[in-house]
Design an enzyme around this catalytic site. Structure first.
Site, PDB file in Angstrom:
ATOM      1  N   GLU A 266       0.835  -1.221   0.000  1.00 50.78           N
ATOM      2  CA  GLU A 266       0.000   0.000   0.000  1.00 50.78           C
ATOM      3  C   GLU A 266       0.858   1.255   0.000  1.00 50.78           C
ATOM      4  O   GLU A 266       0.515   2.243   0.644  1.00 50.78           O
ATOM      5  CB  GLU A 266      -0.935   0.029   1.221  1.00 50.78           C
ATOM      6  CG  GLU A 266      -2.107  -0.876   1.132  1.00 50.78           C
ATOM      7  CD  GLU A 266      -2.825  -0.781  -0.192  1.00 50.78           C
ATOM      8  OE1 GLU A 266      -2.890   0.321  -0.756  1.00 50.78           O
ATOM      9  OE2 GLU A 266      -3.293  -1.823  -0.672  1.00 50.78           O
TER      10      GLU A 266
HETATM   11  C1  LIG Z   1       2.793  -9.806   0.350  1.00 51.06           C
HETATM   12  C2  LIG Z   1       2.538  -8.703  -0.615  1.00 51.06           C
HETATM   13  C3  LIG Z   1       1.226  -8.370  -0.944  1.00 51.06           C
HETATM   14  C4  LIG Z   1       0.989  -7.369  -1.883  1.00 51.06           C
HETATM   15  N1  LIG Z   1      -0.298  -7.115  -2.287  1.00 51.06           N
HETATM   16  C5  LIG Z   1      -0.506  -6.317  -3.364  1.00 51.06           C
HETATM   17  C6  LIG Z   1      -1.795  -6.212  -3.966  1.00 51.06           C
HETATM   18  O1  LIG Z   1      -2.761  -6.797  -3.496  1.00 51.06           O
HETATM   19  N2  LIG Z   1      -1.914  -5.454  -5.081  1.00 51.06           N
HETATM   20  C7  LIG Z   1      -0.874  -4.780  -5.639  1.00 51.06           C
HETATM   21  O2  LIG Z   1      -1.060  -4.135  -6.656  1.00 51.06           O
HETATM   22  N3  LIG Z   1       0.360  -4.842  -5.086  1.00 51.06           N
HETATM   23  C8  LIG Z   1       0.575  -5.600  -3.972  1.00 51.06           C
HETATM   24  N4  LIG Z   1       1.821  -5.695  -3.426  1.00 51.06           N
HETATM   25  C9  LIG Z   1       2.902  -4.922  -3.994  1.00 51.06           C
HETATM   26  C10 LIG Z   1       3.348  -3.774  -3.099  1.00 51.06           C
HETATM   27  O3  LIG Z   1       2.339  -2.817  -2.986  1.00 51.06           O
HETATM   28  C11 LIG Z   1       4.668  -3.229  -3.675  1.00 51.06           C
HETATM   29  O4  LIG Z   1       5.653  -4.214  -3.468  1.00 51.06           O
HETATM   30  C12 LIG Z   1       5.048  -1.903  -3.057  1.00 51.06           C
HETATM   31  O5  LIG Z   1       4.166  -0.903  -3.446  1.00 51.06           O
HETATM   32  C13 LIG Z   1       6.464  -1.479  -3.426  1.00 51.06           C
HETATM   33  O6  LIG Z   1       6.683  -1.584  -4.797  1.00 51.06           O
HETATM   34  P1  LIG Z   1       7.963  -2.373  -5.339  1.00 51.06           P
HETATM   35  O7  LIG Z   1       8.015  -3.676  -4.660  1.00 51.06           O
HETATM   36  O8  LIG Z   1       7.941  -2.361  -6.812  1.00 51.06           O
HETATM   37  O9  LIG Z   1       9.174  -1.524  -4.817  1.00 51.06           O
HETATM   38  P2  LIG Z   1       9.888  -0.297  -5.582  1.00 51.06           P
HETATM   39  O10 LIG Z   1       8.875   0.600  -6.171  1.00 51.06           O
HETATM   40  O11 LIG Z   1      10.932  -0.839  -6.466  1.00 51.06           O
HETATM   41  O12 LIG Z   1      10.571   0.447  -4.355  1.00 51.06           O
HETATM   42  C14 LIG Z   1      11.748  -0.047  -3.709  1.00 51.06           C
HETATM   43  C15 LIG Z   1      12.151   0.900  -2.582  1.00 51.06           C
HETATM   44  O13 LIG Z   1      12.483   2.174  -3.129  1.00 51.06           O
HETATM   45  C16 LIG Z   1      11.742   3.194  -2.518  1.00 51.06           C
HETATM   46  N5  LIG Z   1      11.355   4.185  -3.524  1.00 51.06           N
HETATM   47  C17 LIG Z   1      10.811   3.953  -4.725  1.00 51.06           C
HETATM   48  N6  LIG Z   1      10.582   5.118  -5.361  1.00 51.06           N
HETATM   49  C18 LIG Z   1      10.977   6.096  -4.550  1.00 51.06           C
HETATM   50  C19 LIG Z   1      10.984   7.520  -4.624  1.00 51.06           C
HETATM   51  N7  LIG Z   1      10.519   8.170  -5.698  1.00 51.06           N
HETATM   52  N8  LIG Z   1      11.455   8.206  -3.575  1.00 51.06           N
HETATM   53  C20 LIG Z   1      11.901   7.575  -2.479  1.00 51.06           C
HETATM   54  N9  LIG Z   1      11.934   6.238  -2.346  1.00 51.06           N
HETATM   55  C21 LIG Z   1      11.481   5.505  -3.373  1.00 51.06           C
HETATM   56  C22 LIG Z   1      10.507   2.526  -1.908  1.00 51.06           C
HETATM   57  O14 LIG Z   1      10.062   3.208  -0.750  1.00 51.06           O
HETATM   58  C23 LIG Z   1      11.035   1.137  -1.580  1.00 51.06           C
HETATM   59  O15 LIG Z   1      11.560   1.124  -0.275  1.00 51.06           O
HETATM   60  C24 LIG Z   1       2.081  -6.658  -2.454  1.00 51.06           C
HETATM   61  C25 LIG Z   1       3.388  -6.969  -2.072  1.00 51.06           C
HETATM   62  C26 LIG Z   1       3.634  -7.989  -1.200  1.00 51.06           C
HETATM   63  C27 LIG Z   1       5.053  -8.341  -0.874  1.00 51.06           C
END
Ligand SMILES: Cc1cc2nc3c(=O)[nH]c(=O)nc-3n(C[C@H](O)[C@H](O)[C@H](O)COP(=O)(O)OP(=O)(O)OC[C@H]3O[C@@H](n4cnc5c(N)ncnc54)[C@H](O)[C@@H]3O)c2cc1C
Length: 598
Positions: A441
């Protein structure tokens, strides 16, 4: 095996004595929610959580979900029956609009029920939680036909809902979404793409799953301005509204993960799946925001919920486990050693959890009542003020309650010593389950940026000024009340620090935005401490009044409240100064090294 007792008394105290829920009786649904009704509903939700869901928490963790060769997914033993009982009990639609089959009770009540369910079994609670999020998005943005078709099914729980945002190449930056939507002559779209990490994407709990999917219509602009929202059911609805034929959507695999094993986290493949546009083309992210805001509050509640259940078990253990003698002399002469609860360092841990939980619960209820006003008031000004509050406090609740909630599960594990690290007592499961709430989220770093970059300046700072105005007026009005001085004085100091931090951003972040990015997480936690401190002031005031009024055990219970609040003010509130110092340190040393140096 860990135990759980839902904090019904505390919720009743907050609703009745702190927030005076009867003052909201002009809103639809509130007049029906008399104290007796509220207590009865909470009591039933408590029983359901304690007796049905809590015993399944360990089962869900051990068994996890299983995907079969045909793409179907089986949830852990007992989940299906518990889900049936959840929908038969009407828990799903407690606060949903009556016109779509809900009971129209206050949202504040549903948030408490969510807390109980998540404490008892967070993985299970995500299935109904996401379903209500999907219903909220369709309610806000769906066409009348979409509302009529989907809302009664989602609100009754006959069908569940999901949110499909994340793709392999993007989670935070949804401008990179690649899933395609091709318009069809009949007005529908063919959706093709892969979504990952989709909670509850496939399971055996309900007859259909309604996926809300972000995709890009052919020819749409690049980036976030070209993203649209679609409703894509797993099984296409039949003419009579029941289930028809299978759609081109399937679960390719489920993830092995750190915690919440009872919730299926799916890779979802959309292969020319039939979907229908929700809201206007290219406005998908705005529409999805409704769902995300609901979900973010729900995730904040998960942080509180796990902190609460972890605390309860740690407190019980600390009263039983014998080790050493009290520094001030033996307390239990009949025992070979004193229970560890006599040691100040163990107390420090327990008090910190307890002081956080009670104020966090108040913050959630205060905000949930604003949500009720925002959705139900007939007065446009009131609705706008409540909406401003929600916008401002949502990232704070999501970020602070989940960061601190996770930290508290670790603290509770620490109280168990080595017994917290092994599986038998269930404490390590709380740690593993709580961890995800800081990530999904919108990772918590993104919540902090949302607060500082978007919510503070929005509408010329209107929401922030209203918050500052309310807290300052409260402090001023109580300045002469000696009984509240131990609460109100530290709050005044912390508010001053938050105002200084805000001013520092105004003076230093426009020229160098990295200064805002560098201090955002500290600002979010500083804001959280002020908000929680304000809650403690209001709790203390209500506790004084309740103790004075007397009644069954009130003096003792309220004395415990006041002592817990004093701990918060003495030991937790001073962290505001550290946050302010870190904010003022700016980005210079943080950004000094070139990327190659890491
Ligand atoms: C168990 C689980 C359930 C989930 N359920 C859902 C679901 O139901 N539906 C859905 O759509 N998704 C779901 N997700 C996905 C989840 O919402 C994402 O993993 C999350 O939003 C982070 O995206 P990412 O993994 O691509 O990380 P990235 O976007 O690659 O981010 C990696 C890190 O970089 C930081 N970061 C990225 N951009 C910036 C910026 N501009 N400035 C500062 N910091 C930054 C982030 O804070 C993070 O710490 C789920 C994930 C898991 C593991």
């Amino acid at each position: 095996m860990p135990t759980y007792k839902a904090p019904v008394d505390d919720v009743m105290f907050l609703l009745s004595d702190v927030f005076h829920i009867d003052r909201y009786n002009n809103l639809p649904g509130f007049a029906d929610a008399t104290p007796d009704v509220v207590e009865a509903v909470l009591g039933e939700a408590a029983k359901f959580s304690e007796d049905v869901l809590a015993p399944l928490n360990r089962v869900g963790d051990k068994e996890g979900c299983r995907r079969h060769d045909d793409g179907s997914v089986t949830t852990p033993t007992g989940f299906k029956d518990a889900y049936r009982r959840l929908i038969e009990g009407g828990w799903m639609g407690a606060s949903a609009p009556a016109e779509f089959g809900g009971q129209g009770l206050p949202i504040a009540l549903t948030q408490s029920i969510n807390e109980f369910i998540s404490s008892a079994n967070m993985a299970f609670g995500m299935y109904p939680g996401l379903t209500l999020g999907a219903a909220a998005a369709i309610f806000a943005h769906g066409s009348p036909e979409q509302k009529a078709l989907y809302l009664p099914k989602l609100i009754s729980g006959t069908w569940t809902g999901t949110m499909n945002l994340t793709e392999p190449q993007c989670g935070t930056d949804l401008g990179l979404v690649r899933t395609r939507a091709v318009p069809q002559p009949d007005g529908s779209y063919k959706i093709t793409g892969t979504k990952i990490f989709i909670s509850g994407g496939e399971h055996d709990l309900a007859e259909n799953i309604v996926h809300l999917v972000l995709a890009r219509i052919e020819g749409a602009p690049e980036g976030v301005k070209g993203i649209s929202l679609f409703v894509v059911p797993k099984i296409l609805p039949a003419k009579d509204g029941g289930v028809g034929t299978r759609n081109g959507v399937s679960c390719g695999s489920i993830e092995e993960k750190m915690g919440i094993h009872g919730n299926s986290t799916c890779v979802m493949n959309f292969d020319d799946a039939t979907g229908w546009l929700v809201a206007e083309p290219n406005r998908g992210l705005q529409a999805m925001f409704v769902m995300m805001n609901e979900a973010r509050l729900g995730v904040g509640v998960q942080g509180l919920a796990l902190s609460e259940v972890a605390y309860q078990n740690a407190a019980t253990y600390a009263k039983e486990r014998l080790a050493g003698r009290a520094l001030t002399g033996t307390k239990f002469k009949d025992k070979p050693a004193d229970p560890i609860i006599v040691h100040p360092d163990v107390r420090r841990t327990l008090m910190a959890m307890r002081a956080f939980n009670e104020a966090a619960r108040a913050l959630v209820l205060w905000t949930a009542l604003k949500s009720d006003v925002a959705h139900r008031s007939g007065d446009a000004k009131e609705r706008q003020a409540a909406d401003d509050h929600m916008g401002l406090l949502t990232p704070v609740i999501k970020g602070v309650l989940t960061d601190q909630g996770f930290a508290n599960t670790v603290s509770a594990q620490q109280v168990f010593g080595g017994h917290g690290y092994i599986a038998e007592h269930g404490m390590e499961q709380f740690v593993r389950d709580a961890r995800i709430a800081m990530i999904y989220e919108g990772a918590n770093g993104i919540q902090a940026l949302d607060l500082v970059g978007r919510k503070l300046p929005r509408d010329g700072g209107r929401a922030l000024q209203a918050f500052f105005g309310e807290v300052s007026a409260y402090i001023k009005e109580r300045a002469a009340d000696a009984s509240l001085a131990p609460f109100v004085k530290p709050l005044g100091q912390a508010l001053g620090e938050l105002q200084q931090a805000t001013m520092w951003f105004m003076q230093n972040a426009l020229g160098n935005p990295d200064n805002a990015g560098a201090g955002a997480t500290d600002y979010m936690h500083l804001f959280g401490l002020v908000a929680l401190g304000y809650m403690w002031c209001r709790i203390a005031e209500a506790a004084n009044a309740k103790a004075a009024a007397g009644g069954n055990g009130a003096a003792e219970r309220m004395a415990a409240k006041l002592a817990t609040g004093r701990y918060f003010m003495d030991h937790m509130m001073p962290a505001t100064a550290t946050h302010l110092a870190r904010i003022k340190a700016g980005a210079a040393s943080m950004m000094a090294l070139p990327a190659e140096a890491f």
